[in-house]
Write a protein that holds these residues in place. Structure first.
Motif, mmCIF file in Angstrom:
data_model
loop_
_atom_site.group_PDB
_atom_site.id
_atom_site.type_symbol
_atom_site.label_atom_id
_atom_site.label_comp_id
_atom_site.label_asym_id
_atom_site.label_seq_id
_atom_site.Cartn_x
_atom_site.Cartn_y
_atom_site.Cartn_z
ATOM 1 N N TRP A 31 0.816 -1.208 0.000
ATOM 2 C CA TRP A 31 0.000 0.000 0.000
ATOM 3 C C TRP A 31 0.854 1.264 0.000
ATOM 4 O O TRP A 31 0.509 2.245 -0.657
ATOM 5 C CB TRP A 31 -0.990 0.032 1.161
ATOM 6 N N ALA A 32 1.962 1.265 0.716
ATOM 7 C CA ALA A 32 2.827 2.457 0.775
ATOM 8 C C ALA A 32 3.292 2.868 -0.620
ATOM 9 O O ALA A 32 3.443 4.058 -0.901
ATOM 10 C CB ALA A 32 4.022 2.204 1.682
ATOM 11 N N GLN A 33 3.492 1.894 -1.502
ATOM 12 C CA GLN A 33 3.897 2.195 -2.873
ATOM 13 C C GLN A 33 2.717 2.673 -3.718
ATOM 14 O O GLN A 33 2.887 3.462 -4.637
ATOM 15 C CB GLN A 33 4.514 0.959 -3.517
ATOM 16 N N ILE A 34 1.546 2.189 -3.401
ATOM 17 C CA ILE A 34 0.346 2.513 -4.184
ATOM 18 C C ILE A 34 -0.240 3.868 -3.798
ATOM 19 O O ILE A 34 -0.747 4.601 -4.642
ATOM 20 C CB ILE A 34 -0.733 1.420 -3.976
ATOM 21 N N GLU A 35 -0.174 4.201 -2.522
ATOM 22 C CA GLU A 35 -0.882 5.355 -1.977
ATOM 23 C C GLU A 35 -0.671 6.670 -2.741
ATOM 24 O O GLU A 35 -1.653 7.363 -3.028
ATOM 25 C CB GLU A 35 -0.522 5.537 -0.509
ATOM 26 N N PRO A 36 0.556 7.046 -3.116
ATOM 27 C CA PRO A 36 0.706 8.313 -3.843
ATOM 28 C C PRO A 36 -0.036 8.323 -5.184
ATOM 29 O O PRO A 36 -0.589 9.344 -5.599
ATOM 30 C CB PRO A 36 2.218 8.444 -4.070
ATOM 31 N N PHE A 37 -0.074 7.173 -5.833
ATOM 32 C CA PHE A 37 -0.780 7.071 -7.115
ATOM 33 C C PHE A 37 -2.289 7.080 -6.902
ATOM 34 O O PHE A 37 -3.036 7.642 -7.696
ATOM 35 C CB PHE A 37 -0.327 5.818 -7.868
ATOM 36 N N PHE A 38 -2.737 6.473 -5.803
ATOM 37 C CA PHE A 38 -4.157 6.501 -5.461
ATOM 38 C C PHE A 38 -4.603 7.945 -5.224
ATOM 39 O O PHE A 38 -5.666 8.361 -5.691
ATOM 40 C CB PHE A 38 -4.426 5.646 -4.215
ATOM 41 N N ALA A 39 -3.765 8.719 -4.533
ATOM 42 C CA ALA A 39 -4.091 10.122 -4.252
ATOM 43 C C ALA A 39 -4.223 10.930 -5.540
ATOM 44 O O ALA A 39 -4.986 11.897 -5.592
ATOM 45 C CB ALA A 39 -3.017 10.740 -3.355
ATOM 46 N N ARG A 40 -3.516 10.536 -6.580
ATOM 47 C CA ARG A 40 -3.590 11.229 -7.874
ATOM 48 C C ARG A 40 -4.643 10.632 -8.802
ATOM 49 O O ARG A 40 -4.779 11.062 -9.945
ATOM 50 C CB ARG A 40 -2.222 11.197 -8.560
ATOM 51 N N ARG A 85 -9.415 1.226 1.526
ATOM 52 C CA ARG A 85 -9.412 1.109 2.994
ATOM 53 C C ARG A 85 -9.051 -0.316 3.423
ATOM 54 O O ARG A 85 -8.316 -0.518 4.387
ATOM 55 C CB ARG A 85 -10.779 1.486 3.555
ATOM 56 N N HIS A 86 -9.572 -1.277 2.704
ATOM 57 C CA HIS A 86 -9.265 -2.681 3.006
ATOM 58 C C HIS A 86 -7.777 -2.951 2.766
ATOM 59 O O HIS A 86 -7.131 -3.640 3.555
ATOM 60 C CB HIS A 86 -10.133 -3.591 2.134
ATOM 61 N N TRP A 87 -7.225 -2.420 1.691
ATOM 62 C CA TRP A 87 -5.823 -2.655 1.354
ATOM 63 C C TRP A 87 -4.868 -1.973 2.331
ATOM 64 O O TRP A 87 -3.760 -2.443 2.536
ATOM 65 C CB TRP A 87 -5.541 -2.194 -0.063
ATOM 66 N N VAL A 88 -5.299 -0.867 2.937
ATOM 67 C CA VAL A 88 -4.452 -0.159 3.907
ATOM 68 C C VAL A 88 -4.089 -1.082 5.067
ATOM 69 O O VAL A 88 -3.003 -0.975 5.641
ATOM 70 C CB VAL A 88 -5.152 1.126 4.408
ATOM 71 N N SER A 89 -4.965 -2.007 5.401
ATOM 72 C CA SER A 89 -4.719 -2.911 6.527
ATOM 73 C C SER A 89 -3.469 -3.758 6.328
ATOM 74 O O SER A 89 -2.917 -4.272 7.301
ATOM 75 C CB SER A 89 -5.929 -3.828 6.739
ATOM 76 N N ASN A 91 -3.302 -6.624 4.865
ATOM 77 C CA ASN A 91 -3.605 -8.055 4.879
ATOM 78 C C ASN A 91 -3.932 -8.602 3.497
ATOM 79 O O ASN A 91 -4.494 -9.683 3.386
ATOM 80 C CB ASN A 91 -4.782 -8.336 5.825
ATOM 81 N N SER A 92 -3.590 -7.856 2.467
ATOM 82 C CA SER A 92 -3.921 -8.274 1.113
ATOM 83 C C SER A 92 -2.650 -8.654 0.357
ATOM 84 O O SER A 92 -1.577 -8.109 0.596
ATOM 85 C CB SER A 92 -4.631 -7.138 0.376
ATOM 86 N N ASP A 93 -2.795 -9.587 -0.559
ATOM 87 C CA ASP A 93 -1.699 -10.030 -1.423
ATOM 88 C C ASP A 93 -1.809 -9.243 -2.730
ATOM 89 O O ASP A 93 -2.422 -9.704 -3.691
ATOM 90 C CB ASP A 93 -1.815 -11.536 -1.660
ATOM 91 N N LEU A 94 -1.245 -8.037 -2.740
ATOM 92 C CA LEU A 94 -1.394 -7.132 -3.881
ATOM 93 C C LEU A 94 -0.272 -7.313 -4.886
ATOM 94 O O LEU A 94 0.899 -7.444 -4.522
ATOM 95 C CB LEU A 94 -1.410 -5.678 -3.396
ATOM 96 N N TRP A 95 -0.663 -7.308 -6.150
ATOM 97 C CA TRP A 95 0.288 -7.367 -7.262
ATOM 98 C C TRP A 95 -0.017 -6.199 -8.175
ATOM 99 O O TRP A 95 -1.180 -5.828 -8.364
ATOM 100 C CB TRP A 95 0.148 -8.681 -8.013
ATOM 101 N N GLY A 96 1.021 -5.610 -8.742
ATOM 102 C CA GLY A 96 0.821 -4.458 -9.598
ATOM 103 C C GLY A 96 1.721 -4.453 -10.812
ATOM 104 O O GLY A 96 2.744 -5.149 -10.866
ATOM 105 N N LEU A 104 -1.873 -0.591 -12.377
ATOM 106 C CA LEU A 104 -2.904 -1.613 -12.300
ATOM 107 C C LEU A 104 -2.590 -2.505 -11.110
ATOM 108 O O LEU A 104 -1.467 -3.000 -10.982
ATOM 109 C CB LEU A 104 -2.930 -2.447 -13.577
ATOM 110 N N VAL A 105 -3.571 -2.694 -10.225
ATOM 111 C CA VAL A 105 -3.345 -3.462 -8.999
ATOM 112 C C VAL A 105 -4.450 -4.501 -8.849
ATOM 113 O O VAL A 105 -5.628 -4.223 -9.082
ATOM 114 C CB VAL A 105 -3.307 -2.543 -7.762
ATOM 115 N N GLN A 106 -4.020 -5.672 -8.419
ATOM 116 C CA GLN A 106 -4.945 -6.783 -8.218
ATOM 117 C C GLN A 106 -4.661 -7.418 -6.867
ATOM 118 O O GLN A 106 -3.507 -7.623 -6.504
ATOM 119 C CB GLN A 106 -4.734 -7.807 -9.335
ATOM 120 N N ASP A 107 -5.716 -7.722 -6.135
ATOM 121 C CA ASP A 107 -5.592 -8.429 -4.865
ATOM 122 C C ASP A 107 -5.720 -9.918 -5.156
ATOM 123 O O ASP A 107 -6.756 -10.376 -5.621
ATOM 124 C CB ASP A 107 -6.687 -7.971 -3.898
ATOM 125 N N ARG A 108 -4.659 -10.636 -4.882
ATOM 126 C CA ARG A 108 -4.663 -12.086 -5.135
ATOM 127 C C ARG A 108 -4.906 -12.877 -3.858
ATOM 128 O O ARG A 108 -4.697 -14.095 -3.832
ATOM 129 C CB ARG A 108 -3.342 -12.493 -5.789
#
Length: 116
Positions: A31-40, A85-89, A91-96, A104-108
């Motif tokens: 999430w730390a890597q995704i967050e700046p892009f999510f904000a944009r 919000r769920h990904w911030v926790s 507990n997700s297996d995120l791939w991008g 592009l991000v997917q929760d596996r």
């Protein structure tokens, strides 16, 4: 030895080359890597039923009909806040994978189906 170029073969091989390139660039992401892009507004959520690399190729090739079908099915689109919000926790297996300007991000995770 330089062989003559065959433009017809190059066109036919281009999708496979693009697929291989995106496969090599697809990786776990936090999430730390995704967050700046999510904000944009640059994070695209890819549903767990889709192949992330196949989606990246379709986006790169501007395949409007496939993207539209995925959007209509709810499997592709800007990352909704409730999923973020769920990904911030954590507990997700995120791939991008990056398809500029998008991430592009997917929760596996096995539990991803309950969030889609």
């Amino acid at each position: 030895m330089n062989l003559p170029r065959d433009p017809e073969n190059e066109q036919r091989d281009a999708p496979m080359d693009r697929w291989a390139m995106f496969l090599g660039q697809t990786a776990p992401i936090g999430w730390a890597q995704i967050e700046p892009f999510f904000a944009r507004g640059q994070v695209i959520h890819v549903g767990s039923s889709l192949d992330l690399v196949e989606v990246a190729v379709a986006v790169a090739e501007d395949d409007k009909s496939r993207v539209a079908a995925w959007m209509s099915a709810g499997d592709f689109g800007l990352l909704p806040t409730e999923i973020a919000r769920h990904w911030v926790s954590g507990n997700s297996d995120l791939w991008g994978v990056v398809v500029t300007p998008w991430v592009l991000v997917q929760d596996r995770s096995p539990s991803d189906s309950s969030v889609d």
